[in-house]
Design an enzyme around this catalytic site. Structure first.
Site, PDB file in Angstrom:
ATOM      1  N   ASP A 195       0.719  -1.296   0.081  1.00 24.64           N
ATOM      2  CA  ASP A 195      -0.010  -0.112  -0.104  1.00 24.64           C
ATOM      3  C   ASP A 195       0.994   1.201  -0.084  1.00 24.64           C
ATOM      4  O   ASP A 195       1.938   1.072   0.254  1.00 24.64           O
ATOM      5  CB  ASP A 195      -0.918  -0.105   1.092  1.00 24.64           C
ATOM      6  CG  ASP A 195      -0.291  -0.357   2.434  1.00 24.64           C
ATOM      7  OD1 ASP A 195       0.903   0.338   2.697  1.00 24.64           O
ATOM      8  OD2 ASP A 195      -0.948  -0.855   3.510  1.00 24.64           O
TER       9      ASP A 195
ATOM     10  N   LYS B 278      -4.064   0.117  -1.871  1.00 27.01           N
ATOM     11  CA  LYS B 278      -5.135  -0.846  -0.955  1.00 27.01           C
ATOM     12  C   LYS B 278      -6.177   0.034  -0.651  1.00 27.01           C
ATOM     13  O   LYS B 278      -6.055   1.184  -0.140  1.00 27.01           O
ATOM     14  CB  LYS B 278      -4.245  -1.302  -0.002  1.00 27.01           C
ATOM     15  CG  LYS B 278      -4.893  -2.095   1.081  1.00 27.01           C
ATOM     16  CD  LYS B 278      -3.943  -2.860   2.031  1.00 27.01           C
ATOM     17  CE  LYS B 278      -3.878  -2.117   3.368  1.00 27.01           C
ATOM     18  NZ  LYS B 278      -2.988  -2.538   4.298  1.00 27.01           N
TER      19      LYS B 278
HETATM   20  C1  R5P Z   1      -1.441  -1.190   7.372  1.00 25.79           C
HETATM   21  O1  R5P Z   1      -1.325  -0.321   6.671  1.00 25.79           O
HETATM   22  C2  R5P Z   1      -0.064  -1.983   7.561  1.00 25.79           C
HETATM   23  O2  R5P Z   1       0.940  -1.413   7.152  1.00 25.79           O
HETATM   24  C3  R5P Z   1      -0.405  -3.499   7.255  1.00 25.79           C
HETATM   25  O3  R5P Z   1      -0.554  -3.556   5.895  1.00 25.79           O
HETATM   26  C4  R5P Z   1      -1.562  -3.980   7.822  1.00 25.79           C
HETATM   27  O4  R5P Z   1      -1.533  -3.838   9.212  1.00 25.79           O
HETATM   28  C5  R5P Z   1      -1.688  -5.475   7.691  1.00 25.79           C
HETATM   29  O5  R5P Z   1      -2.595  -6.119   8.385  1.00 25.79           O
HETATM   30  P1  R5P Z   1      -3.172  -7.318   7.500  1.00 25.79           P
HETATM   31  O6  R5P Z   1      -2.286  -8.432   7.575  1.00 25.79           O
HETATM   32  O7  R5P Z   1      -4.550  -7.495   8.699  1.00 25.79           O
HETATM   33  O8  R5P Z   1      -3.878  -7.092   6.321  1.00 25.79           O
END
Ligand code: R5P
Length: 295
Positions: free
Chosen positions: A170, A193
């Site tokens: 993202d 994302k």
């Molecule tokens: C969010 O922006 C963080 O950088 C991670 O991408 C996020 O915490 C990942 O979470 P999950 O594994 O639940 O998709």
């Protein structure tokens, strides 16, 4: 500098002490029958500089309270300076009131930490979305270090990558992707994302220069694994070859690891900010460097 590790970071504290060629200082942590935490500092800390390491993961309320007890006790026992290292700093996401009536947890936690008497604090790859610099959240000196270089170095030394491309899943991951790409001497890109809920994300299709290239996906946290799974699917559609996934904080909620492997990841690596089966990279050199800098 004396090194103490709270119960969330005992092994990491030993690794840091070893980097520094010393023993970890002794601490007794137990629970009363009703679940209350008990802390006892067993070494003399009067007049000494102390580094207290405690990550706040999986049981964040409990580990936070233990950190507060530990640093306040160290100060009470007349430690000269107490520097805290909180490798995984939970509560950072709730940095504002998104809905009426919500508590702004990040602010409350920073106030508690200051109240406990910490002189300086270090975190590692804290999830700072809206706050550009962690020092803005604290009145005491506060620093956010990054484990990205260590992760990228590990990837470089342990994988033979063909024409690698580094991908951040993202926009926020741009910062880590660019550092990793530099270390791997290649280019990087980020995906777009959209978060649909705590466990659901959507990655928008995007044209990438990924065909027949080995990919390193790098992020700060793998929590449910939803982000990485979606990223892998998108990359596979673009014709990517092997996909190596790297993250600083392996929260790995539920069956995150299985989901990511099932999606087709070649390997998944993380650090030891949170103990996990993928903690191949230790952040102990980063933390040891804090001690060297403190003198
Ligand atoms: C969010 O922006 C963080 O950088 C991670 O991408 C996020 O915490 C990942 O979470 P999950 O594994 O639940 O998709």
């Amino acid at each position: 500098m004396l090194i103490f590790g709270g119960s969330a970071s005992e092994v990491l504290a030993i690794r840091v002490a070893r980097e520094l060629g010393q023993d970890v200082s002794r601490l007794e942590v137990k629970k009363f029958p009703d679940g209350e935490k008990y802390i006892r500092v067993l070494d003399d800390v009067a007049g000494r500089d102390v580094l207290a390491i405690q990550s706040i993961y999986h049981k964040p309320d409990e580990y936070l309270l233990e950190l507060l007890f530990l640093v306040n006790t160290l100060k009470d026992l007349e430690a000269r300076r107490v520097v805290a290292v909180v490798p995984y700093f939970a509560y950072a996401r709730q940095d504002q009131r998104f809905n009426p009536g919500e508590s702004v947890s990040f602010e409350i936690v920073t106030k508690l930490i200051e109240y406990a008497g910490i002189d300086e604090i270090y975190t590692i790859d804290t999830h700072l979305h809206r706050v550009p610099d962690i020092s803005r959240m604290f009145k005491i000196p506060a620093h956010n270090l990054s484990a990205t270089r260590l992760l990228a170095k590990y990837v470089k030394e342990n994988f033979t990558l063909r024409n690698p491309l580094v991908i951040g899943p993202d926009e926020e991951a741009q910062q880590w992707a660019s550092i990793a790409a530099k270390e791997l001497n290649t280019d990087h890109d980020v995906l777009e994302k959209k978060r649909l809920g705590p466990e659901r994300v959507e990655i928008k299709p995007k044209e990438l220069n990924a065909r027949n290239r080995d990919i390193v996906v790098i992020d700060d946290i793998i929590s449910t694994g939803g982000t990485i799974v979606e990223a892998i699917r998108g990359l596979q559609k673009e014709g990517a070859s092997n996909i190596v996934v790297a993250c600083t904080h392996p929260v790995l909620a539920g069956n995150a690891l299985t989901k990511i492997y099932q999606a087709g990841a070649h390997s998944i690596i993380g650090t030891d900010t949170i103990p996990s089966p993928i903690g191949y990279v230790s952040v102990s050199p980063l933390i040891a460097e804090i001690c060297w800098r403190q003198g």
